[in-house]
Design a protein around this motif. Sequence first.
Motif, mmCIF file in Angstrom:
data_model
loop_
_atom_site.group_PDB
_atom_site.id
_atom_site.type_symbol
_atom_site.label_atom_id
_atom_site.label_comp_id
_atom_site.label_asym_id
_atom_site.label_seq_id
_atom_site.Cartn_x
_atom_site.Cartn_y
_atom_site.Cartn_z
ATOM 1 N N ARG A 92 0.845 -1.233 0.154
ATOM 2 C CA ARG A 92 -0.046 0.045 0.096
ATOM 3 C C ARG A 92 0.847 1.166 0.100
ATOM 4 O O ARG A 92 1.857 1.267 0.864
ATOM 5 N N ALA A 93 0.735 2.110 -1.056
ATOM 6 C CA ALA A 93 1.440 3.513 -1.062
ATOM 7 C C ALA A 93 0.469 4.244 -0.527
ATOM 8 O O ALA A 93 -0.556 4.680 -1.052
ATOM 9 N N LEU A 94 0.982 5.145 0.306
ATOM 10 C CA LEU A 94 0.178 6.117 1.105
ATOM 11 C C LEU A 94 0.808 7.514 0.396
ATOM 12 O O LEU A 94 1.830 7.890 0.821
ATOM 13 N N TYR A 95 0.003 8.313 -0.192
ATOM 14 C CA TYR A 95 0.384 9.509 -0.952
ATOM 15 C C TYR A 95 0.049 10.494 0.051
ATOM 16 O O TYR A 95 -1.404 10.811 0.161
ATOM 17 N N PHE A 96 0.783 11.412 0.551
ATOM 18 C CA PHE A 96 0.316 12.546 1.482
ATOM 19 C C PHE A 96 0.136 13.628 0.193
ATOM 20 O O PHE A 96 1.199 14.026 -0.372
ATOM 21 N N MET A 97 -1.022 14.080 0.261
ATOM 22 C CA MET A 97 -1.264 15.256 -0.510
ATOM 23 C C MET A 97 -1.403 16.624 -0.202
ATOM 24 O O MET A 97 -1.647 16.910 1.218
ATOM 25 N N GLU A 98 -0.989 17.654 -0.786
ATOM 26 C CA GLU A 98 -0.861 19.108 -0.221
ATOM 27 C C GLU A 98 -1.627 19.876 -1.383
ATOM 28 O O GLU A 98 -1.024 20.096 -2.503
ATOM 29 N N LYS A 99 -2.727 20.827 -0.984
ATOM 30 C CA LYS A 99 -3.250 21.645 -1.860
ATOM 31 C C LYS A 99 -2.436 22.954 -1.790
ATOM 32 O O LYS A 99 -1.920 23.708 -0.624
#
Length: 120
Positions: A92-99
């Motif tokens: 499982r790749a957990l992508y931390f996203m930033e607006k």
Amino acid sequence: MEVTDNDAITIRFVIEHQLAAFQKDDAQGAFAFASPAIQAQFGTPENFIQMVKISYPAVYRPRSVFFEEITTIQGNITQPVLVLAPDGVPLRALYFMEKQPDSTWRINGCFVVSVEGKKI
């Protein structure tokens, strides 16, 4: 922060296009989807793609991908993506996203964790 349906679609688009860039060894294209902090950390597209190639082979060349429901982990909007690594191990790749201030989404980190399952 609440994630709208449009945000979820955009987040998926960003990740899919970065994965596609990795498939083509398009360092510049992949780097463009990274947050300013990640870009500053690695400096150049070549440094970035080299790190991904060595440290994240499951993200660099996944055999398959499956997007799960967006969640929040430690205050970070996170897109979990099930990937099948080149060696057949599910992860499982957990992508931390930033607006960003211009309302675009960028990838602000990725952590790969194990998934219960067997080699396929």
